[in-house]
Design a protein around this motif. Structure first.
Motif, short mmCIF file in Angstrom:
data_model
loop_
_atom_site.label_atom_id
_atom_site.label_comp_id
_atom_site.label_asym_id
_atom_site.label_seq_id
_atom_site.Cartn_x
_atom_site.Cartn_y
_atom_site.Cartn_z
N SER A 47 0.56 -1.22 0.01
CA SER A 47 0.18 0.10 0.25
C SER A 47 0.95 1.22 -0.29
O SER A 47 0.26 2.50 -0.84
CB SER A 47 -0.86 -0.40 1.23
OG SER A 47 -1.44 -0.99 1.23
N LEU A 48 1.57 1.67 0.91
CA LEU A 48 2.51 2.47 0.65
C LEU A 48 3.83 2.08 -0.45
O LEU A 48 3.40 3.77 -1.00
CB LEU A 48 3.76 2.22 2.11
CG LEU A 48 2.95 2.22 3.12
CD1 LEU A 48 4.40 2.13 4.58
CD2 LEU A 48 2.42 4.07 3.86
N ALA A 49 4.02 1.67 -1.03
CA ALA A 49 4.75 1.96 -2.23
C ALA A 49 3.66 2.63 -2.97
O ALA A 49 4.06 2.68 -4.31
CB ALA A 49 5.32 0.04 -2.95
N VAL A 54 6.58 5.18 -0.45
CA VAL A 54 8.48 4.30 -0.48
C VAL A 54 9.13 3.14 -1.57
O VAL A 54 8.06 3.68 -2.83
CB VAL A 54 8.32 2.92 1.38
CG1 VAL A 54 8.11 3.43 2.04
CG2 VAL A 54 6.99 1.46 0.68
N THR A 55 9.99 3.49 -2.19
CA THR A 55 10.57 2.40 -2.95
C THR A 55 10.93 1.03 -2.24
O THR A 55 11.73 1.15 -1.55
CB THR A 55 11.64 3.22 -3.58
OG1 THR A 55 11.00 4.84 -4.24
CG2 THR A 55 11.75 2.26 -5.05
N PRO A 56 10.66 0.08 -2.66
CA PRO A 56 10.72 -1.01 -2.43
C PRO A 56 12.07 -1.54 -2.57
O PRO A 56 12.47 -1.14 -4.23
CB PRO A 56 9.56 -2.13 -2.56
CG PRO A 56 9.11 -2.08 -4.41
CD PRO A 56 8.83 -0.15 -3.37
N PRO A 57 12.67 -2.31 -2.33
CA PRO A 57 13.88 -2.78 -2.74
C PRO A 57 14.15 -3.86 -3.56
O PRO A 57 12.74 -4.48 -3.89
CB PRO A 57 14.98 -3.77 -1.49
CG PRO A 57 14.04 -3.10 -0.70
CD PRO A 57 12.55 -3.33 -0.99
N PRO A 58 14.89 -3.41 -5.13
CA PRO A 58 15.10 -4.65 -5.60
C PRO A 58 14.93 -6.25 -4.72
O PRO A 58 15.82 -6.77 -4.58
CB PRO A 58 15.83 -4.20 -6.79
CG PRO A 58 17.30 -3.46 -5.35
CD PRO A 58 16.59 -2.60 -4.55
#
Length: 97
Positions: A47-49, A54-58
């Protein structure tokens, strides 16, 4: 490198469901998240992404762990670089608590 795995608790022992990239007798820290908590945390993260907060890590599951000999070689090369380690520079920059 942090990694999330799934394990089953049986007879007082946590048993991972997949092989782990760990050395024999390596010490690790474990954070316990019951599956429902992990699912809830994943939903919150998504939801945050989606909101752009936020940017999730790869996903780095395709990267093989470095063998001990290579790790030691890299450590020696880094030790040979003059100057302070970045961690010390950051601590100094933050100042006294």
């Amino acid at each position: 490198m942090p990694e999330t795995i799934t394990a089953i608790y049986e007879n007082g022992v946590l048993r991972p469901l997949t092989p782990l990239p760990l050395q024999e007798h390596q010490t690790v820290q474990i954070q316990i998240l019951p599956e429902d908590s992990a699912t809830q945390l994943e939903r919150i993260s998504q939801s945050l992404a989606a909101a752009g907060l936020v940017t999730p890590p790869p996903n780095r599951s395709d990267v093989e762990p470095v063998c001990e000999a290579t790790w030691q070689e890299l450590t020696e090369k880094l030790k040979a670089i003059p100057g302070k380690p970045l961690s010390e520079i950051i601590i100094e920059d933050r100042g006294e608590w």
